[in-house]
Design a protein around this motif. Structure first.
Motif, PDB file in Angstrom:
ATOM      1  N   MET A 173      38.128  56.810  39.842  1.00 44.66           N
ATOM      2  CA  MET A 173      37.536  55.423  40.129  1.00 44.66           C
ATOM      3  C   MET A 173      38.775  54.448  40.920  1.00 44.66           C
ATOM      4  O   MET A 173      39.661  54.717  40.483  1.00 44.66           O
ATOM      5  CB  MET A 173      37.192  54.435  38.936  1.00 44.66           C
ATOM      6  N   PRO A 174      38.260  54.134  42.100  1.00 40.88           N
ATOM      7  CA  PRO A 174      39.432  53.660  42.720  1.00 40.88           C
ATOM      8  C   PRO A 174      39.932  52.281  42.157  1.00 40.88           C
ATOM      9  O   PRO A 174      39.107  51.665  41.417  1.00 40.88           O
ATOM     10  CB  PRO A 174      38.931  53.024  44.150  1.00 40.88           C
ATOM     11  N   ASP A 175      41.395  51.786  42.249  1.00 38.17           N
ATOM     12  CA  ASP A 175      41.751  50.623  41.829  1.00 38.17           C
ATOM     13  C   ASP A 175      41.406  49.411  42.399  1.00 38.17           C
ATOM     14  O   ASP A 175      41.189  49.523  43.663  1.00 38.17           O
ATOM     15  CB  ASP A 175      43.560  50.776  41.779  1.00 38.17           C
ATOM     16  N   PRO A 176      40.758  48.306  41.733  1.00 39.34           N
ATOM     17  CA  PRO A 176      40.318  47.190  42.339  1.00 39.34           C
ATOM     18  C   PRO A 176      41.780  46.398  42.754  1.00 39.34           C
ATOM     19  O   PRO A 176      42.467  46.238  41.824  1.00 39.34           O
ATOM     20  CB  PRO A 176      39.671  46.509  41.210  1.00 39.34           C
ATOM     21  N   LEU A 177      41.913  46.096  44.170  1.00 43.46           N
ATOM     22  CA  LEU A 177      43.324  45.571  44.414  1.00 43.46           C
ATOM     23  C   LEU A 177      43.090  44.070  45.147  1.00 43.46           C
ATOM     24  O   LEU A 177      44.103  43.811  45.845  1.00 43.46           O
ATOM     25  CB  LEU A 177      43.864  46.593  45.372  1.00 43.46           C
ATOM     26  N   LEU A 178      42.057  43.430  45.162  1.00 40.05           N
ATOM     27  CA  LEU A 178      41.775  42.060  45.596  1.00 40.05           C
ATOM     28  C   LEU A 178      41.696  41.379  44.335  1.00 40.05           C
ATOM     29  O   LEU A 178      40.629  41.085  43.665  1.00 40.05           O
ATOM     30  CB  LEU A 178      40.703  41.909  46.321  1.00 40.05           C
ATOM     31  N   PRO A 179      42.872  40.526  44.042  1.00 42.51           N
ATOM     32  CA  PRO A 179      42.765  39.446  42.839  1.00 42.51           C
ATOM     33  C   PRO A 179      42.109  38.144  43.345  1.00 42.51           C
ATOM     34  O   PRO A 179      42.394  37.485  44.188  1.00 42.51           O
ATOM     35  CB  PRO A 179      44.077  39.206  42.515  1.00 42.51           C
ATOM     36  N   THR A 209      34.695  49.246  38.214  1.00 45.78           N
ATOM     37  CA  THR A 209      35.592  48.665  39.450  1.00 45.78           C
ATOM     38  C   THR A 209      36.029  47.512  39.180  1.00 45.78           C
ATOM     39  O   THR A 209      36.992  47.167  39.831  1.00 45.78           O
ATOM     40  CB  THR A 209      35.032  48.951  40.695  1.00 45.78           C
ATOM     41  N   LEU A 210      35.527  46.920  38.245  1.00 45.99           N
ATOM     42  CA  LEU A 210      35.968  45.282  38.029  1.00 45.99           C
ATOM     43  C   LEU A 210      37.235  45.346  37.043  1.00 45.99           C
ATOM     44  O   LEU A 210      36.781  46.250  36.046  1.00 45.99           O
ATOM     45  CB  LEU A 210      34.684  44.424  37.522  1.00 45.99           C
ATOM     46  N   ARG A 211      38.148  44.599  37.407  1.00 46.67           N
ATOM     47  CA  ARG A 211      39.329  44.547  36.196  1.00 46.67           C
ATOM     48  C   ARG A 211      39.457  43.066  35.828  1.00 46.67           C
ATOM     49  O   ARG A 211      39.459  42.242  36.708  1.00 46.67           O
ATOM     50  CB  ARG A 211      40.455  45.390  36.618  1.00 46.67           C
ATOM     51  N   LEU A 212      39.309  42.934  34.700  1.00 42.04           N
ATOM     52  CA  LEU A 212      39.831  41.501  34.252  1.00 42.04           C
ATOM     53  C   LEU A 212      40.825  41.215  33.529  1.00 42.04           C
ATOM     54  O   LEU A 212      41.599  41.841  32.634  1.00 42.04           O
ATOM     55  CB  LEU A 212      38.455  41.075  33.144  1.00 42.04           C
ATOM     56  N   GLU A 213      41.615  40.140  34.142  1.00 37.00           N
ATOM     57  CA  GLU A 213      42.977  39.815  33.649  1.00 37.00           C
ATOM     58  C   GLU A 213      43.204  38.386  33.453  1.00 37.00           C
ATOM     59  O   GLU A 213      42.721  37.567  33.865  1.00 37.00           O
ATOM     60  CB  GLU A 213      44.088  40.123  34.823  1.00 37.00           C
ATOM     61  N   TRP A 218      39.978  41.319  39.356  1.00 39.38           N
ATOM     62  CA  TRP A 218      40.436  42.272  40.430  1.00 39.38           C
ATOM     63  C   TRP A 218      39.161  43.020  40.957  1.00 39.38           C
ATOM     64  O   TRP A 218      38.614  43.697  40.288  1.00 39.38           O
ATOM     65  CB  TRP A 218      41.537  43.125  39.779  1.00 39.38           C
ATOM     66  N   CYS A 219      39.116  42.690  42.219  1.00 40.39           N
ATOM     67  CA  CYS A 219      37.701  43.413  42.723  1.00 40.39           C
ATOM     68  C   CYS A 219      37.936  44.250  44.059  1.00 40.39           C
ATOM     69  O   CYS A 219      39.372  44.514  44.254  1.00 40.39           O
ATOM     70  CB  CYS A 219      37.167  41.975  43.734  1.00 40.39           C
TER      71      CYS A 219
END
Length: 719
Positions: free
Chosen positions: A430-436, A463-467, A478-479
């Motif tokens: 899965m690609p890394d989400p890199l737009l914060p 693909t969504l990361r929550l920080e 992170w989108c």
């Protein structure tokens, strides 16, 4: 082939296609750029098989594939959608994927669930960069593929040109099976290159006749290349010599070799279609269904993904057997306001039935906010979805795909297996989400609901990361890109009733001393009873980057009692965390305690902590304080033609290009060091620079002094 009609009710949509054995299933993912015509093609195939009786976007519900409220409003696919149909006793699960790079998570989910891929290419637009990248991924794993050229009636369409562009983009083994016959901007039928017959659709049906002499030269040109391509993949090594010597090769034998080559992933037929409201006559559905059912492999011919036990031991011997141990994977999770959570599940082994108790195994993406799972759950109702309609089904055998209701703990990427034999399918890349994107709730009521709503979004979208950034005190999504972010916020508001607003992203800066300074911290207070008495003298000097805090004790003669020396250090550390001027943490300093005073009664641990804090703040006022910004190591993979643009853009971001190196054929990896302040929107900008073909990764490298003009601007903003 059944007649296709434009109007009428849902027809057979209420009857769920079913399969009782794996060899009667074909799982096919549709891949292609946005606007290529994937959804239109899916609906044309559904109509051609009598599954539905009308196609096209309707005001009250979108299309069969695009029925999410955002998809209906934006008129584009953003979700993976399953569209099952039956043709000649074969159940075909069509997986319609988004064509926009922001929604690559759903695209990869479709690839995981499928056994073959249809690459949909518009005759008017050609092949884009994302489609080429996905082709290479399929080639790496040996997935069988075919190319479908759509919109061949478009005024800019040129069949010869688009075939040439497909062959240039996809490489050897790409050859058309049919030639479209276009006259006056209208498609009347197809010429079969192997059969050399004209399949005439102009009368509303499919009539077989002889092609006109005007097409003879074009037929011979394409037919020769097609036969040579088939023979090269044939297991009969004598065929090529026989063909080159002028011997006639039986068409039936060629078709058999073609089907075998397609199933092995060694040959990639090109088909031409015309569908949608712009077409007077739908063309090419029968030919496409023939390739899907006879050329594409069944799940029994496609290898299973790697499987381990929960503790990581490899598991072998599993196969696509309905009577085998249960092994299934959640490839997509959605939330329905009435039904609750719905999981789209691909069954690899065993048979899934309602009310079964299964084990749910986690997917190892805790860094993105997806917790690992190791629980038992009861399966709810099974269904075969078609748009918004959930059609109940009694079971889902190995190789098939179904929707499961009310799996409250399972998320996208989780494994379902027997509770007495828990297994874990190796997660797909899965690609890394890199737009914060930093957000905050608009009201207290929204804030109360926000955590639960975000939890549901995270469960649906790997693909969504929550920080929750403790340092900047910001909630960051992170989108994958701007469109991805817009859809997430739209879903928060529309589906979950939570209003949020975007705020400026804060980058975690640091402070450090620009020179050496001495200062005294004096904490002397007399009150009734015990007071406070602590005096310490500190010398502060900068250390190289990464030096942290070095605390040096140079007290002699006991002027500061031994038990209070750690108190001074504790106070210094506390003040470093809070900052001394702009409110950013202080780093990379040496602090020397060289003198002080104490009182036999009024000195205490807290008194010396406060004295240490005061001394550090006073020292900061005597020298220039430097603001430090985080610098990332960035690697960018782009096609060679875009390297210059990437390097120029890096320079405009105060970046330093460290080097470049070739990667495979036609691609270059660019390495650079770039300040985080300059790269927060790079996911969007790189897509523009590279025409959607570039990818990048970033990782923290070190802190460096911020240029003085930018530091002054930031300090002014905090005052």
């Amino acid at each position: 082939m059944p007649d296709r009609t434009q109007n009428g009710a849902a027809g057979a949509a209420g009857r769920a296609p079913s399969a009782d054995r794996p060899d009667a299933v074909r799982n096919v993912v549709l891949v292609g750029h946005s606007g290529a015509g994937k959804t239109t093609l899916v609906e044309a195939l559904l109509a051609a098989t009598g599954t539905i009786q009308r196609t096209g976007r309707v005001e009250d519900g979108g299309t069969v594939s695009d029925f999410d409220e955002v998809e209906v409003r934006q008129q584009r696919s953003i979700n993976l959608a399953l569209a099952p149909l039956t043709h000649n006793g074969i159940k075909i699960n069509l997986l319609d994927t988004p064509g926009y790079a922001d929604f690559v998570g759903d695209l990869r989910a479709g690839l995981r669930a499928a056994d073959a891929a249809l690459f949909v290419v518009s005759a008017a637009e050609g092949v884009d960069g994302l489609t080429r990248m996905i082709w290479e991924e399929c080639a790496t794993v040996g997935m069988p593929r075919a190319v479908v050229i759509t919109k061949i009636d478009h005024q800019r369409a040129d069949f010869d040109d688009v075939v040439a562009s497909c062959q240039a983009a996809f490489g050897d083994g790409v050859a058309p099976l049919y030639l479209p016959v276009v006259a006056g901007g209208k498609v009347s039928g197809l010429i079969g290159l192997l059969s050399e017959k004209f399949f005439d659709y102009s009368g509303g049906g499919r009539a077989e006749t002889e092609p006109g002499p005007a097409y003879r030269e074009q037929i011979e040109t394409y037919r020769g290349g097609l036969i040579e391509g088939i023979i090269q993949e044939s297991e009969d090594e004598s065929l090529m010599d026989r063909y080159l010597s002028g011997e006639h090769i039986d068409t039936k034998a060629l078709i058999e070799d073609l089907e075998k080559a397609v199933a092995r992933g060694g040959f990639y037929p090109v088909l031409a279609t015309c569908a949608g409201h712009a077409c007077d006559t739908v063309v090419g559905m029968a030919e496409l269904l023939e390739i899907i059912t006879q050329g594409f492999p069944s799940p029994m011919e496609h290898p299973l993904p790697e499987v381990t036990t929960i503790d990581g031991r490899p598991v072998t011997g599993l196969s696509c057997d309905p009577d085998g141990p249960l092994l299934a994977e959640v490839v997509k999770t959605t939330s329905d306001p009435y039904v609750g959570r719905i999981s789209l599940v691909r069954v690899f082994s065993g048979t899934l039935r309602p009310d079964m108790v299964v084990h749910v195994s986690g997917h190892g993406m805790a860094d993105r906010g997806h917790e690992d799972h190791d629980v038992d759950e009861r399966i709810g109702a099974l269904s075969s979805p078609l748009g918004k309609l959930q059609r109940t089904t009694a079971a889902c055998v190995a190789g098939d795909i179904c929707a499961v209701a009310k799996l409250s703990r399972a998320e996208t990427g989780d494994t379902l297996s027997a509770k007495d034999r828990p297994l874990l399918v190796t997660a797909w890349d899965m690609p890394d989400p890199l737009l914060p994107v930093a957000i905050q709730a608009k009201s207290k009521a929204d804030e109360d609901k926000l955590a639960q709503a975000l939890g549901r979004l995270v469960a649906e979208d790997p693909t969504l990361r929550l920080e929750n950034n403790a340092e900047t005190r910001q909630l960051v999504l992170w989108c994958m890109g701007e469109a991805h972010a817009d859809v997430l916020l739209d879903h928060l508001a529309g589906r979950h009733g939570v209003e949020v607003e975007r705020v400026d992203l804060r980058v975690p800066l640091r402070e450090t001393f620009g020179g050496k300074a001495k200062a005294m911290g004096r904490n002397v207070k007399q009150t009734g009873g015990h007071g406070q008495y602590a005096i310490c003298h500190l010398e502060v000097e900068p250390l190289p980057s990464g030096g942290g805090l070095e605390f040096v004790d140079k007290i002699v003669g006991g002027v500061v009692p031994r038990q209070f020396i750690p108190s001074v250090e504790k106070g210094v550390r506390a003040q470093m965390e809070r900052g001394v001027l702009a409110g950013y943490p202080v780093v990379d300093i040496r602090v020397t305690l060289y003198d002080g005073k104490a009182h036999a009664v009024d000195s205490s641990d807290m008194a010396f902590q406060i004295a240490g804090q005061l001394a550090l703040k006073e020292a900061a006022g005597k020298v220039q304080m430097l603001l430090l910004e985080p610098v990332d190591e960035v690697t960018v993979l782009v096609e060679d033609e875009h390297v210059g643009g990437v390097m120029s853009d890096m320079s405009s971001r105060r970046g330093r290009v460290i080097g470049t190196e070739p990667v495979g054929t036609g691609r270059t990896l660019v390495r650079a060091e770039v300040p985080q302040l300059e790269i927060s929107r790079y996911a969007i900008d790189l897509r523009s620079i590279s025409h959607g073909t570039g990818t990048f990764h970033r990782s923290f490298l070190r802190y460096e002094p911020l240029p003085s003009h930018l530091a002054d601007r930031l300090r002014a903003a905090t005052e």
